[in-house]
Scaffold this active site. Structure first.
Site, PDB file in Angstrom:
ATOM      1  N   ARG A 149      16.148  12.139  -2.498  1.00  0.00           N
ATOM      2  CA  ARG A 149      15.485  12.277  -3.547  1.00  0.00           C
ATOM      3  C   ARG A 149      14.030  11.647  -3.269  1.00  0.00           C
ATOM      4  NH1 ARG A 149      17.776  13.950  -7.832  1.00  0.00           N
ATOM      5  NH2 ARG A 149      19.722  12.747  -7.461  1.00  0.00           N
ATOM      6  N   ILE A 150      13.041  12.471  -3.567  1.00  0.00           N
ATOM      7  CA  ILE A 150      11.331  11.867  -3.713  1.00  0.00           C
ATOM      8  C   ILE A 150      11.128  11.372  -4.817  1.00  0.00           C
ATOM      9  CG2 ILE A 150       9.225  12.721  -2.980  1.00  0.00           C
ATOM     10  CD1 ILE A 150      11.138  12.325  -0.508  1.00  0.00           C
ATOM     11  N   LEU A 151      10.862  10.118  -5.060  1.00  0.00           N
ATOM     12  CA  LEU A 151      10.537   9.643  -6.176  1.00  0.00           C
ATOM     13  C   LEU A 151       9.195   9.632  -6.715  1.00  0.00           C
ATOM     14  CD1 LEU A 151      11.953   6.038  -5.415  1.00  0.00           C
ATOM     15  CD2 LEU A 151      12.965   7.538  -6.967  1.00  0.00           C
ATOM     16  N   ASN A 152       8.156  10.018  -5.858  1.00  0.00           N
ATOM     17  CA  ASN A 152       6.837  10.522  -6.261  1.00  0.00           C
ATOM     18  C   ASN A 152       6.185  11.135  -5.050  1.00  0.00           C
ATOM     19  OD1 ASN A 152       3.770  10.403  -6.351  1.00  0.00           O
ATOM     20  ND2 ASN A 152       4.058   8.467  -7.664  1.00  0.00           N
ATOM     21  N   GLY A 201       0.805  -1.162   0.021  1.00  0.00           N
ATOM     22  CA  GLY A 201       0.086   0.174  -0.024  1.00  0.00           C
ATOM     23  C   GLY A 201       0.764   1.276   0.067  1.00  0.00           C
ATOM     24  N   THR A 202       2.145   1.201  -0.014  1.00  0.00           N
ATOM     25  CA  THR A 202       3.148   2.364   0.068  1.00  0.00           C
ATOM     26  C   THR A 202       3.420   2.735  -1.249  1.00  0.00           C
ATOM     27  OG1 THR A 202       4.798   0.729  -0.316  1.00  0.00           O
ATOM     28  CG2 THR A 202       4.267   1.154   1.962  1.00  0.00           C
ATOM     29  N   VAL A 229      10.736   6.464   3.093  1.00  0.00           N
ATOM     30  CA  VAL A 229       9.792   7.673   3.743  1.00  0.00           C
ATOM     31  C   VAL A 229       9.054   6.798   4.592  1.00  0.00           C
ATOM     32  CG1 VAL A 229      10.202   9.331   2.327  1.00  0.00           C
ATOM     33  CG2 VAL A 229       8.259   7.902   1.710  1.00  0.00           C
ATOM     34  N   GLU A 270       8.472   5.025   7.280  1.00  0.00           N
ATOM     35  CA  GLU A 270       8.353   5.013   8.818  1.00  0.00           C
ATOM     36  C   GLU A 270       8.480   6.480   9.407  1.00  0.00           C
ATOM     37  OE1 GLU A 270      11.174   1.679   9.308  1.00  0.00           O
ATOM     38  OE2 GLU A 270       9.307   0.299   9.556  1.00  0.00           O
TER      39      GLU A 270
END
Ligand code: FAD
Ligand code: SF4
Lengths: 317, 754
Positions: free
Chosen positions: B636-639, B478-479, B711, B713
Site C-alpha cells: 500500500r502506498i502511503l503518499n 529526506g524520504t 520504497v 531502495e
C-alpha cells in the site's frame, strides 16, 4: 585558506599597481575559481584586489566586431543580443560551461584565466609541478583520465586548459586587451595568451605580474557557419573531455592542451579543399600519441569532422 | 507475539475513511526546508556561540605517523585547541562495548599513530572561526612511515575470501546443468566504487551541561549514534542526548557515527563551550564510507524455450581491513528467477581503503547490474523478448527457499510497464534506429528488493487543545518520513493533518531503528499506527467512562474516530472537548511493533520493472536519456508524492550508475581520484528528461498491519541495467563495465565499426 587582505580597486590603473607592487597579490573577479582554490590551500594570495566591479562589464561595437568587457559575467555575455547574432559559437561555448549559478558570477577575464581541473592539482597531498614546482607530475603515470593533453604536453605537466569560452574565442580569432603596470595597454591574441607547460607549468600565461585583462576584442564574424560541440559524461555541468569550435574556416579544439588549441593544420587543409575528416586528421596526426591517449585522439578527430560538417549547414545572419 | 493473520483485520489505515492514506500530501517539513529555516545539525542554535572544528587528514593509505608538529597551528590566530594522537583525550578502545546492549561500539578518533586509510583524521583544530581553524590545520606538519597497502582491487582477487560466517548457496547441481545447457551466457560485470555525495556533509554541533552532552548531528540511526558516542566517551548512554531532526540525505552513508560526532563532543567538553564540526566535501570521499566495487560473474544455462536450468551469480567485492562489510551483490538473485540448479555466493578482499558500507540498496544496486544484463544477453541468444524470457522463468514459490510469496506482481509490473512505455516500438535487432546523429535504443530490467520490518516503538499524546503529537526516535533523511507518520497518525485518529504534529530524531523519544534498508516506513509507520490504536483505546475508555461525555456508557466497540470527533453513531464530541474536560493534562500512550512470528514463512519483496530509452551519439559515444519509466509494486502506498519521489530518485541514481558515477583508486597513493562533485558526476537536471514511475495497486497483508512496504531502495534496483540494455539495443555495443562513459561507449563503437 590563509589569512589575506582585500581591497576593492577604485579604477583599473590602481588595481594594476596594487597587484604589480605586491608579489602576494592577485586580482579577484567572480571568485568562482580563485576562492575555491584558496579554500583548498592551492592558491595562497596574501592580498586580493577586487576587479569584479570595475566598469568593464559591457559590450561595445568596434569596427564590425565587439569589444567585451573583462568583468562582464558569462551569463550576460551569452544573452547579449549582438553576441547571439554575430557569434553563436561563443554563445554555445559559454552556456556549455559550468552551471547557471557559476555563469552568473564568472567573468570574461576570470574564465580565460581559470586554472586546470587536473585532479592531482586539486589534491594537495599529491606531487604536482603546477601547484608545487619541482615536486613531480602525478598525472603522468596516474589514473589516465580523458582529461589529459594530447597536444603540447611536457614531461612536467599534461594538464589541459578547461575553458570552453576560450576555445570559441580562439576560433573567432579574438584577442585580449590588457593594462600593464606602466599604464600602457596592449593586445595579444587569445591563442597566444596561454603558454604550453614546458618546464614551468606553474607559469600559465604571458601576462606580466599585475597585468589586467580589460577587454576581449572579437573581430567581425568570419564567413561561414559556427558550431561548438563539447563531449562530456553528463549533459551539463561537466568539464569537457574534448570540444571543438568552428567559425567559418577557423577551427579550435578544447580540453586537449594547456591552452585552447588552434587547429591550424585543419584550417589549412580545409582551405585547400580537404574533407572534414581529412582536415581533422591533418591536425590530429600531429598529436603527441602515447599508450593512453589513442582513444581521445580518435574522439577529437571524429568530433572535429562532425563539427566542421555541421558548420556547413549553419549560416550566421 | 502476533500473527500475520491478526494484521489482516480491517483497521483505520486499510479503511482509509479520511482518504489521507495514499494521498500526495505535501511534505510536512517542506516549507521549512525550502525557506532555509529547517536547522540542520551544523546550523542549530547552541546555548552560546560555538567554536569551530576542522580535521586534518592523512595523506597516506597505510603506515604510521612518525612525527607531528602542531606548534605553528597552536600559535595560529584564534586557535583554541589542537589535538593529535599524542594529546587527544582518552577514549574507549575501538570496537569495545561497556554496555553489552549498546547498538554500536566505541569508535574513537585520533586513537593512535596508525594510519589505516587515506583521509583518516590525524589531527583536529578548534578555533573561533572556520577559516582560522582550517588555516591552522594547514600548518600542521606530519611525517609518516608509509607501508605498502592492498589498494588495487582487481589486482587482489587472489586474496578474496569467503566473507566471515557465510557459505555459498548450492541448490541442485549447477556445474552439471550448466555444462549440459544448450544455450548459455557466461559473463563478468564490473561496477565501481561509488560515493554517496549527500547534499549535506556529516556534521555535528555539541555542548555539555554538567556531565551530560547534547549533540545535534546528521545521522540515520538515533540509537546507534547515541550509543557509539556514549561508548567512545565511556559515559552512560543516557548522558548523551542526540538529536537529528533534519538530514540532508543519507543513502546509507550516515548509518554510523563518524569523527565529527566524537571530536565535537570531546572538544566541547574540553573547552567548556559548544563546538561544531563538519566534514568538507572533499573529506567526505575518504572520511566516510563508500559503496565498494563489485566484480560479478553470471552464468546462465537455458533450454531453447528459455527456461533456465542453471543459474549462478558470484560476486567479488572489498571492504576495509578492520571494518568487515560485504556488499551482498548476489543475494537478490536468490529470489528472482526459477532455475533448479543454482549457485550464489560472495568473496571479499580486505583492503587498505576507507570503509566500505551500505549505500542505497546495498547488494541489489550493483548486483542487478549484472544479472539483468545477462538476462538481456540470454534473451537475444534465444531470440526471445527480454520480458518473455523473464515471464518464462517466473517462479511459483521462492526459488531458493520454496516459501510462498506474500504477493508478487513482477510480471504485472513488466506487462503494465511495457504497455505504458511503448515497448512494442523496440526493434529487437540492435543498432537499427537512427534519429539524426543519434542511435536510439530501448532496454528493460526487472527490480526486486527485500521488505523488512524491525522492532520499533512510538509515543503519541493528545493535548487539551486536541493537538496530537507523535514522537519517535526515528529519522527523516529526506524520504518523507515526517509526512507519512503525520498521515498515519491523522488517519488512525480520524483528525485532519493540521491537528497532528510529528517530532522525531531525538534519543529521548521511543526508539525506532532509523532510516535504512527501506524498512523505515513499514517499521516506524507500524509503530506509529500501533501507538495511534492505543490512543484510540485510551480515549474510548475515557469517553465511555466519563458521565459528562455524550458517549458515556456506550459500547466501546462502536466508537468511531472521524473528522476530529469521537462518536457512537449520532452521539459525538470533539477529541479536544473530551481531553480538555476529562484529561486536561493530556493523554500519552505508546505503541510498538515487531515482526510477526510467522512472517518468516513468506518470501516478501517489492518488485518493479524499468524501461529506458537512450540516444547514443554516433560521433562521440555520449549517451543521453530520452525516456525512462518504471512500474512498481510495493504494498500500500502511503503518499503518492513522496513515494514517487523516492522511486524516481532511485531511478535517477540508476542513470548515474549506468552513465557517470564512479570513483577510481590511484593505486600509488591508495586514494580516490574524485574528491569533489565536479569530478564525481551525479546526474544533473539536463540528464533526466522524460522520467516517471507508477505504482500498482497492492497491499501486503503479510508485511505489517497496514500492508505497506518500503520504497526507498527499490527504484535504483535494476535501473542501471535497463539503461545498459538500451545502450546495447541502440548500438550493438555490449558493455559490462559500469559506468558507460563516452570513452567506453566510443571504444565499443569503434570495435563494431561504428
Ligand atoms: C564546478 C565548476 C564547474 C565548471 N565547469 C566549467 C566548464 O564546464 N567550462 C568552463 O569553461 N568553465 C567551467 N568552470 C570554470 C568557471 O568558468 C570559472 O570558474 C570562471 O570562469 C572563473 O571566472 P571568475 O570571474 O569567477 O574568476 P576568478 O575566480 O575571480 O579568477 C580567476 C583567475 O583570474 C584572475 N583574474 C580575474 N580577473 C582578471 C582580470 N581582469 N585580469 C587579470 N586576471 C584576472 C584571478 O586573479 C584568478 O587568478 C567551472 C567551475 C566550477 C567551480
Ligand atoms: S598534469 Fe600538471 S596539473 Fe596535473 S599533476 Fe601534472 S603537473 Fe600537476
Amino acid at each position: 585558506m590563509r589569512p589575506f587582505t582585500y581591497e576593492r580597486a577604485p579604477d583599473a590603473l590602481s588595481a594594476v599597481k596594487a597587484v604589480a607592487e605586491n608579489p602576494g597579490a592577485k586580482f579577484l573577479a567572480g571568485g568562482t575559481n580563485l576562492l575555491d582554490l584558496m579554500k583548498l590551500d592551492i592558491e595562497r594570495p596574501t592580498h586580493l584586489v577586487d576587479v569584479g566591479r570595475l566598469p568593464f562589464a559591457g559590450v561595445e561595437e568596434v569596427n564590425g566586431g565587439l569589444r567585451i568587457g573583462g568583468a562582464m559575467v558569462n551569463s550576460k555575455l551569452a544573452a547579449h543580443p549582438r553576441v547571439r547574432e554575430l557569434y553563436p559559437v561563443l554563445v554555445r561555448a559559454l552556456v556549455s560551461g559550468a552551471s547557471g549559478q557559476l555563469r552568473n558570477k564568472a567573468t570574461t577575464a576570470g574564465n580565460l584565466l581559470q586554472r586546470t581541473r587536473c585532479a592531482y592539482f586539486y589534491d594537495t597531498t599529491k606531487p604536482c609541478n603546477k601547484r608545487q614546482p619541482g615536486s613531480g607530475c602525478s598525472a603522468l603515470e596516474g589514473v589516465h583520465g580523458a582529461h589529459d593533453a594530447i597536444f603540447g604536453a611536457s614531461k612536467a605537466c599534461i594538464a589541459t586548459h578547461p575553458s570552453d569560452m576560450a576555445v570559441a574565442l580562439t576560433a573567432l580569432g579574438a584577442s585580449v586587451e590588457t593594462l600593464t603596470p606602466t599604464g600602457a595597454s596592449r593586445t595579444l591574441a587569445v591563442q597566444d595568451l596561454h603558454r604550453l607547460p614546458g618546464d614551468t607549468p606553474q607559469v600559465e600565461t604571458d601576462l606580466a605580474p599585475g597585468e589586467l585583462i580589460t577587454a576581449v576584442l572579437v573581430p567581425p564574424p568570419p564567413e561561414g557557419g559556427q558550431v561548438y560541440r563539447k563531449v562530456r559524461g553528463r549533459a551539463s555541468y561537466a568539464h569537457g573531455i574534448a570540444s571543438v569550435a568552428v567559425a567559418g574556416g577557423r577551427v579550435a579544439f578544447g580540453a586537449v592542451a594547456h591552452k585552447p588549441w588552434r587547429a591550424a593544420h585543419t584550417e589549412d587543409a580545409l582551405s585547400s579543399g580537404a574533407s572534414p575528416a581529412e582536415a581533422a586528421e591533418a591536425e590530429l596526426s600531429k598529436a603527441d600519441r602515447n599508450d593512453h591517449n589513442a582513444l581521445k585522439i580518435t574522439l577529437v578527430g571524429r568530433l572535429a569532422a562532425a563539427a566542421i560538417e555541421e558548420s556547413k549547414t549553419r549560416r550566421v545572419a | 507475539m502476533s500473527s500475520v493473520k491478526d494484521w489482516a483485520a480491517p483497521n483505520p489505515i486499510t479503511e482509509n475513511r479520511g482518504g489521507l492514506i495514499g494521498k500526495g500530501v505535501d511534505r510536512y517539513e517542506g516549507r521549512l526546508k525550502v525557506t532555509g529555516s529547517a536547522p540542520y545539525a551544523y546550523e542549530v542554535e547552541a546555548p552560546s556561540r560555538p567554536a569551530i572544528g576542522y580535521m586534518a587528514t592523512a595523506s597516506i593509505a597505510k603506515g604510521r605517523i612518525t612525527r607531528i608538529d602542531t606548534s605553528a597551528a597552536e600559535a595560529s590566530p584564534g586557535v583554541l585547541l589542537v589535538w593529535s594522537h599524542l594529546n587527544a583525550p582518552a577514549q574507549a578502545p575501538r570496537g569495545t562495548r561497556a554496555n553489552p546492549r549498546s547498538q554500536r561500539p566505541s569508535n574513537p578518533a585520533l586513537a593512535s599513530d596508525r594510519i589505516e586509510n587515506f583521509g583518516q583524521t590525524v589531527a583536529f583544530v578548534v578555533a573561533d572561526t572556520f577559516e582560522n581553524a582550517r588555516a591552522a590545520a594547514n600548518l600542521i606538519e606530519i611525517e609518516y612511515a608509509a607501508e605498502q597497502g592492498v589498494v588495487d582491487f582487481v589486482a587482489s582477487f587472489d586474496q578474496a575470501d569467503q566473507p566471515p560466517g557465510e557459505e555459498d548457496v548450492h541448490i541442485g547441481d549447477f556445474p552439471a546443468a550448466f555444462a549440459a545447457a544448450p544455450v548459455t551466457v557466461d559473463e563478468t560485470y564490473e561496477s565501481p566504487v561509488q560515493n554517496h555525495v549527500q547534499m549535506e556533509p556529516c556534521a555535528t554541533t555539541a555542548w555539555w551541561d554538567g556531565d551530560k552532552v547534547t549533540v545535534h548531528t546528521s545521522i540515520q540511526m538515533v540509537k546507534g549514534g547515541q550509543h557509539a558516542l556514549a561508548e567512545t566517551l565511556a559515559i552512560p548512554s543516557d548522558h548523551v542526548h542526540l538529536l537529528t531532526r533534519y538530514i540532508g540525505g543519507g543513502f546509507g552513508g550516515k548509518g554510523q557515527a563518524y569523527d565529527d560526532l566524537i571530536l565535537s563532543a570531546l572538544a566541547a567538553r574540553a573547552l567548556g563551550q559548544p563546538v561544531k564540526l563538519a566534514y568538507t566535501r572533499q573529506q567526505m570521499f575518504h572520511g566516510t564510507i563508500h559503496r565498494p566495487a563489485v566484480s560479478m560473474r553470471v552464468r546462465l544455462g537455458a533450454q531453447p524455450d528459455g527456461r533456465l536450468t542453471a543459474f549462478a551469480v558470484e560476486a567479488i567485492t572489498h571492504c576495509a581491513r578492520n571494518a568487515i562489510f560485504t556488499e551482498h551483490a548476489a543475494n537478490f538473485s536468490r529470489n528472482l528467477y526459477a532455475a533448479p540448479n543454482r549457485l550464489t555466493g560472495h568473496r571479499l578482499v580486505k583492503m587498505d581503503l576507507p570503509g566500505a558500507g551500505p549505500m542505497r540498496a546495498p547488494g541489489e544496486a550493483p548486483g542487478m547490474l549484472s544479472l539483468e544484463c545477462a538476462m538481456d544477453e540470454l534473451a537475444e541468444k534465444l531470440g526471445l523478448d527480454p520480458i518473455e524470457l523473464r515471464i518464462r522463468n517466473e517462479p511459483d514459490v521462492d526459488p531458493e527457499t520454496g516459501k510462498p510469496f506474500s504477493v508478487r506482481q513482477l510480471v504485472q509490473c513488466m506487462r503494465d510497464g511495457a504497455a505504458r512505455f511503448g515497448w512494442e516500438r523496440r526493434n529487437p535487432k540492435p543498432g537499427q534506429v537512427r534519429d539524426g546523429r543519434w542511435l536510439v535504443g530501448m532496454g528493460m530490467a526487472a527490480a526486486i528488493r527485500g521488505n523488512f520490518l524491525l522492532p520499533a516503538k512510538a509515543g503519541v499524546r493528545i493535548d487539551a487543545d486536541g493537538t496530537i503529537t507523535l514522537r519517535q526516535g526515528m529519522t527523516d533523511i529526506g524520504t518523507g518520513t515526517y509526512t507519512i507518520l503525520a498521515q498515519i497518525t491523522a488517519e488512525t485518529m480520524g483528525v485532519p493533518m493540521e491537528q497532528v504534529k510529528v517530532e522525531m530524531g531525538d534519543s529521548n523519544f521511543p526508539p525506532a531503528p532509523g532510516s535504512g534498508g527501506q524498512f523505515g516506513a513499514a517499521t516506524a509507520g507500524s509503530a506509529a499506527y500501533e501507538a495511534g490504536m492505543n490512543l484510540r483505546k485510551a480515549l474510548t475508555e475515557l469517553a465511555v467512562g466519563d458521565p459528562n461525555s455524550p458517549l458515556y456508557g456506550g459500547p466501546a466497540e462502536y466508537v468511531t474516530f472521524e473528522n476530529g470527533n469521537i462518536a457512537i453513531e449520532n452521539r459525538s464530541e470533539t477529541l479536544a472537548a473530551l481531553v480538555a474536560r476529562a484529561a486536561p493534562e493530556g493523554v500519552y500512550v505508546e505503541g510498538s511493533i515487531s515482526p510477526a512470528a510467522d512472517a518468516r514463512d513468506y518470501s516478501q519483496h517489492t518488485y518493479g520493472a524499468h524501461f529506458a530509452e537512450v540516444g547514443v551519439d554516433t560521433v562521440t559515444g555520449e549517451v543521453r536519456m530520452r525516456k525512462m519509466f518504471g512500474v512498481f509494486a510495493a504494498g500500500r502506498i502511503l503518499n503518492a508524492k513522496t513515494a514517487r519521489s523516492q522511486i524516481t530518485g532511485g531511478m535517477i541514481w540508476g542513470v548515474g550508475t549506468a552513465l557517470t558515477e564512479s570513483n577510481v583508486v590511484d593505486a600509488r597513493y591508495g586514494s580516490f581520484i574524485n574528491q569533489d562533485m565536479a569530478g564525481y558526476l551525479v546526474p544533473a537536471h539536463a540528464d533526466i528528461v522524460d522520467l516517471d514511475a507508477i505504482f500498482l495497486d497492492e497491499a501486503d497483508d503479510k508485511a505489517n498491519p497496514m500492508g505497506i512496504k518500503g520504497v526507498g531502495e527499490l527504484g535504483i534496483c535494476g535501473a542501471g541495467a535497463a539503461v545498459a540494455n538500451a545502450i546495447y539495443n541502440a548500438t550493438g555495443v555490449r558493455l559490462r563495465d559500469y559506468p558507460m562513459t563516452p570513452e567506453k561507449v566510443l571504444e565499443g563503437m569503434l570495435a563494431v565499426g561504428l
